[in-house]
Design an enzyme around this catalytic site. Structure first.
Site, PDB file in Angstrom:
ATOM      1  CE  LYS A  25      45.703 102.044  91.958  1.00 41.44           C
ATOM      2  NZ  LYS A  25      46.714 101.472  91.071  1.00 41.44           N
ATOM      3  CG  ASN A  26      47.950  99.387  94.143  1.00 40.02           C
ATOM      4  OD1 ASN A  26      47.402  99.636  93.066  1.00 40.02           O
ATOM      5  ND2 ASN A  26      48.729 100.245  94.764  1.00 40.02           N
ATOM      6  NE  ARG A  96      54.063  99.628  86.364  1.00 44.88           N
ATOM      7  CZ  ARG A  96      55.187  99.562  85.658  1.00 44.88           C
ATOM      8  NH1 ARG A  96      55.229 100.067  84.439  1.00 44.88           N
ATOM      9  NH2 ARG A  96      56.266  99.021  86.151  1.00 44.88           N
ATOM     10  CB  CYS A 120      50.929 106.775  87.213  1.00 49.11           C
ATOM     11  SG  CYS A 120      49.240 106.688  87.803  1.00 49.11           S
ATOM     12  NE  ARG A 125      55.152 102.648  87.689  1.00 50.40           N
ATOM     13  CZ  ARG A 125      53.859 102.675  88.012  1.00 50.40           C
ATOM     14  NH1 ARG A 125      53.044 103.492  87.387  1.00 50.40           N
ATOM     15  NH2 ARG A 125      53.382 101.857  88.931  1.00 50.40           N
ATOM     16  N   PRO A 126      60.632 100.200  84.781  1.00 49.43           N
ATOM     17  CG  PRO A 126      62.792  99.682  85.458  1.00 49.43           C
ATOM     18  CD  PRO A 126      61.741 100.754  85.562  1.00 49.43           C
ATOM     19  CB  ILE A 127      58.593  94.948  83.733  1.00 44.43           C
ATOM     20  CG1 ILE A 127      58.748  94.746  82.216  1.00 44.43           C
ATOM     21  CG2 ILE A 127      57.478  95.929  84.018  1.00 44.43           C
ATOM     22  CD1 ILE A 127      57.534  94.065  81.595  1.00 44.43           C
ATOM     23  CG  ASP A 128      64.896  95.336  85.375  1.00 50.26           C
ATOM     24  OD1 ASP A 128      64.060  96.230  85.646  1.00 50.26           O
ATOM     25  OD2 ASP A 128      65.817  95.045  86.158  1.00 50.26           O
ATOM     26  CD  GLN A 129      65.262  93.023  89.282  1.00 47.58           C
ATOM     27  OE1 GLN A 129      65.444  92.099  90.069  1.00 47.58           O
ATOM     28  NE2 GLN A 129      66.226  93.453  88.464  1.00 47.58           N
ATOM     29  CG  ASP A 308      51.107 104.333  95.856  1.00 45.94           C
ATOM     30  OD1 ASP A 308      50.570 103.217  95.830  1.00 45.94           O
ATOM     31  OD2 ASP A 308      52.025 104.669  95.092  1.00 45.94           O
ATOM     32  NE  ARG A 400      44.611 104.071  86.174  1.00 41.79           N
ATOM     33  CZ  ARG A 400      45.920 104.000  86.454  1.00 41.79           C
ATOM     34  NH1 ARG A 400      46.700 105.036  86.251  1.00 41.79           N
ATOM     35  NH2 ARG A 400      46.452 102.893  86.919  1.00 41.79           N
TER      36      ARG A 400
HETATM   37  C1  EPZ Z   1      53.207  99.208  92.586  1.00 46.44           C
HETATM   38  O1  EPZ Z   1      53.824  99.680  91.401  1.00 46.44           O
HETATM   39  C2  EPZ Z   1      51.926 100.003  92.713  1.00 46.44           C
HETATM   40  N1  EPZ Z   1      51.061  99.739  91.584  1.00 46.44           N
HETATM   41  C3  EPZ Z   1      52.263 101.490  92.785  1.00 46.44           C
HETATM   42  O2  EPZ Z   1      51.040 102.184  93.020  1.00 46.44           O
HETATM   43  C4  EPZ Z   1      53.189 101.736  93.964  1.00 46.44           C
HETATM   44  O3  EPZ Z   1      53.587 103.087  93.954  1.00 46.44           O
HETATM   45  C5  EPZ Z   1      54.428 100.834  93.872  1.00 46.44           C
HETATM   46  O4  EPZ Z   1      54.026  99.457  93.735  1.00 46.44           O
HETATM   47  C6  EPZ Z   1      55.319 100.947  95.102  1.00 46.44           C
HETATM   48  O5  EPZ Z   1      54.573 100.610  96.231  1.00 46.44           O
HETATM   49  C7  EPZ Z   1      50.310  98.608  91.619  1.00 46.44           C
HETATM   50  O6  EPZ Z   1      50.343  97.850  92.576  1.00 46.44           O
HETATM   51  C8  EPZ Z   1      49.416  98.377  90.418  1.00 46.44           C
HETATM   52  P1  EPZ Z   1      57.585  98.543  92.046  1.00 46.44           P
HETATM   53  P2  EPZ Z   1      55.057  98.830  90.769  1.00 46.44           P
HETATM   54  O7  EPZ Z   1      57.796  97.464  91.059  1.00 46.44           O
HETATM   55  O8  EPZ Z   1      54.830  97.395  91.003  1.00 46.44           O
HETATM   56  C9  EPZ Z   1      61.816  99.682  90.222  1.00 46.44           C
HETATM   57  C10 EPZ Z   1      49.363 103.730  92.617  1.00 46.44           C
HETATM   58  O9  EPZ Z   1      49.342 104.968  92.688  1.00 46.44           O
HETATM   59  N2  EPZ Z   1      61.670  98.472  89.420  1.00 46.44           N
HETATM   60  O10 EPZ Z   1      57.511  98.212  93.488  1.00 46.44           O
HETATM   61  O11 EPZ Z   1      55.278  99.306  89.384  1.00 46.44           O
HETATM   62  C11 EPZ Z   1      60.818 100.767  89.818  1.00 46.44           C
HETATM   63  O12 EPZ Z   1      61.338 101.522  88.749  1.00 46.44           O
HETATM   64  C12 EPZ Z   1      50.530 103.037  91.975  1.00 46.44           C
HETATM   65  O13 EPZ Z   1      48.455 102.973  93.078  1.00 46.44           O
HETATM   66  C13 EPZ Z   1      62.739  98.047  88.629  1.00 46.44           C
HETATM   67  O14 EPZ Z   1      63.794  98.672  88.594  1.00 46.44           O
HETATM   68  O15 EPZ Z   1      56.245  99.350  91.682  1.00 46.44           O
HETATM   69  C14 EPZ Z   1      60.673 101.576  91.066  1.00 46.44           C
HETATM   70  O16 EPZ Z   1      61.724 102.509  91.129  1.00 46.44           O
HETATM   71  C15 EPZ Z   1      51.568 104.020  91.445  1.00 46.44           C
HETATM   72  N3  EPZ Z   1      62.588  96.915  87.899  1.00 46.44           N
HETATM   73  C16 EPZ Z   1      60.857 100.548  92.177  1.00 46.44           C
HETATM   74  O17 EPZ Z   1      61.465  99.408  91.573  1.00 46.44           O
HETATM   75  C17 EPZ Z   1      61.434  96.168  87.914  1.00 46.44           C
HETATM   76  O18 EPZ Z   1      61.370  95.134  87.219  1.00 46.44           O
HETATM   77  C18 EPZ Z   1      59.560 100.096  92.827  1.00 46.44           C
HETATM   78  O19 EPZ Z   1      58.684  99.672  91.792  1.00 46.44           O
HETATM   79  C19 EPZ Z   1      60.369  96.620  88.726  1.00 46.44           C
HETATM   80  C20 EPZ Z   1      60.519  97.764  89.472  1.00 46.44           C
END
Ligand code: EPZ
Length: 423
Positions: A25-26, A96, A120, A125-129, A308, A400
């Site tokens: 999926k991812n 997402r 979810c 889940r910010p996207i600031d980065q 996950d 999903r």
């Molecule tokens: C991806 O989510 C996956 N989703 C998630 O899987 C998975 O749990 C996660 O990576 C970690 O492996 C998809 O690939 C579609 P992150 P993502 O950005 O990209 C913080 C599932 O069940 N962060 O690695 O959203 C964030 O808050 C889903 O399949 C920031 O602070 O995860 C978190 O604490 C659920 N700023 C940490 O980083 C940002 O700009 C990791 O998030 C981005 C993230």
């Protein structure tokens, strides 16, 4: 999701037999938007037939791409007619990963207007980065009324250091940087298998992405990318969920078409619990006979234990002998399934990012509700091992991320079906 159906499971039957893992999926939700970066048609194979893929197919069509999609067989995308740059809330909130359209459209045409993503509810889940990476590449970002507007006359390669390891941020910046002018280096990059799979897909289109799978990814931008045919890797999380379900039901299951090296942290944890796990080139056999030992789990970025699978393994730990501690270091609200497991007889105490589970003899079936995709997976595992019948409400969450999961489990001997809820 307030769906109109529920899943019913009569537990207690050991899962036995062979099952084939679906495409990831991812990785799929990253590779499908990436087709917009190409100047020719692309064919993608081994995509799972899941709602997140269906949502992205609809979004590509709404942008004007010519899409030929046969669920479970192949997807052909011709991006050339795509003129759209707008993804509204109704489409974006279906998954997402809709935010990958920002990086893909920025790379394709220098403009994206995408509603803030859904997905979810496991944390803020910010996207600031992501946005920081786009700005460093030269894009102007405006956040207005739940819409992200990103524009760039010309993206220019640069050095980007992520403050946190982010899978989504790494993927989104890779997508934009592939078409930027010059050289981009991403430091503190995520290393998940689906990052490597995306890099391989991009390179098969003529991109220059090096170092994926390490924490430094180097990209030389290309003004044009050609078409390709590509098959995505198997789903690491589905593989782990099936391994856990086999152990939870004291079963004997061969999981085919997986990549055992992607599963090392999960295999190690199950071996620590006393589960028998045997790896071959593209299959893993899980056989559970004796008692399960309590263990401690700490979620980490890859190659650590995947967040996950924290929820599915917590269901397994409810019947392990002794006290298990689970520390969720990635998301701040990923224990919502614990209350549902307690309703099934589990003994769990939660405090912030720590869950303490004291093993019990067994769980009993009960009506429970899925609150997110992997919470649903946890309840599926619990229902398979519980005495009696479990009703899982909101099973749409499970759809999903798990392709035809009931068919797969029924083929392994599970007593599982779905029913409409009386209006
Ligand atoms: C991806 O989510 C996956 N989703 C998630 O899987 C998975 O749990 C996660 O990576 C970690 O492996 C998809 O690939 C579609 P992150 P993502 O950005 O990209 C913080 C599932 O069940 N962060 O690695 O959203 C964030 O808050 C889903 O399949 C920031 O602070 O995860 C978190 O604490 C659920 N700023 C940490 O980083 C940002 O700009 C990791 O998030 C981005 C993230």
């Amino acid at each position: 999701m307030s769906g109109n159906e529920k899943m019913l499971i009569t537990g207690g039957t050991p899962l036995e037999g062979e099952v084939r893992v679906s495409g990831g999926k991812n990785t799929s939700v990253a590779v499908i938007p990436a087709t917009l970066l190409s100047d020719e048609p692309c064919v993608i194979e081994n995509l799972p037939d899941i709602d997140d893929v269906h949502a992205l197919v609809d979004i590509l069509r709404s942008l004007g791409a010519e899409v030929d999609y046969v669920p479970g067989v192949h997807l052909r995308v011709d991006p050339r007619p795509a003129q759209g740059t707008y993804v509204g809330y109704q489409d974006a909130s279906r998954l997402r990963a809709s935010y990958y359209l920002i990086g893909a459209l920025l790379g394709r045409c220098g403009r994206a207007e995408v509603a803030f993503p859904g997905g979810c509810r496991i944390g803020t889940r910010p996207i600031d980065q992501h946005l920081k990476g786009f700005q460093l590449l030269g894009a102007r970002i405006e956040d207005k009324g739940g819409m992200i507007l990103a524009e760039a006359d010309q993206l220019t390669g640069t050095s980007i250091v992520f403050d946190v390891v982010t899978v989504g941020g790494t993927i989104n910046v890779m997508l934009a940087a592939c078409r930027a002018e010059g050289y981009t280096v991403i430091h503190n990059a995520a290393k998940e298998p689906h990052i490597v799979d995306l890099a391989n897909f991009l390179n098969s289109m003529g991109a220059q992405v090096r170092g994926a799978g390490t924490d430094v990814i180097r990209i030389t931008g290309r003004s044009r990318l050609h078409g390709t045919t590509y098959a995505v890797i198997p789903d690491q999380i589905e593989t782990g969920t099936l391994m856990i379900a086999a152990a939870a039901t004291h079963g004997n299951v061969v999981i085919r078409g997986c990549i055992p090296t992607h599963m090392e942290s999960v295999t190690a944890k199950l071996l620590e619990m006393g589960v028998r796990v045997v790896e071959s080139d593209d299959a893993i056999t899980v056989r559970q006979a004796g008692p399960l030992r309590a263990v401690n789990v700490k979620t980490q970025v890859y190659p650590g234990f995947p967040t996950d699978l924290q929820q599915p393994i917590s269901a397994l730990l409810t019947i392990a002998h002794g006290r298990s501690n689970i520390e969720e270091t990635i998301f701040e609200n990923r224990f919502r399934h614990m209350d549902e497991l307690v309703r099934m007889g589990a003994r769990i105490m939660v405090s912030n990012r720590l869950a303490i589970i004291d093993g019990v003899e067994g769980l009993y079936g009960a009506p429970v509700t899925a609150t997110d995709l992997r919470a649903g997976a946890a309840l599926l595992v619990a229902g398979l091992m519980a005495r009696g019948e479990t009703e899982i409400y909101e099973p749409e969450y499970i759809d999903r991320g798990y392709e035809h999961i009931e068919d797969k489990l029924r083929a392994l001997g599970a007593n599982i079906r779905r029913e409409k809820i009386r209006p």
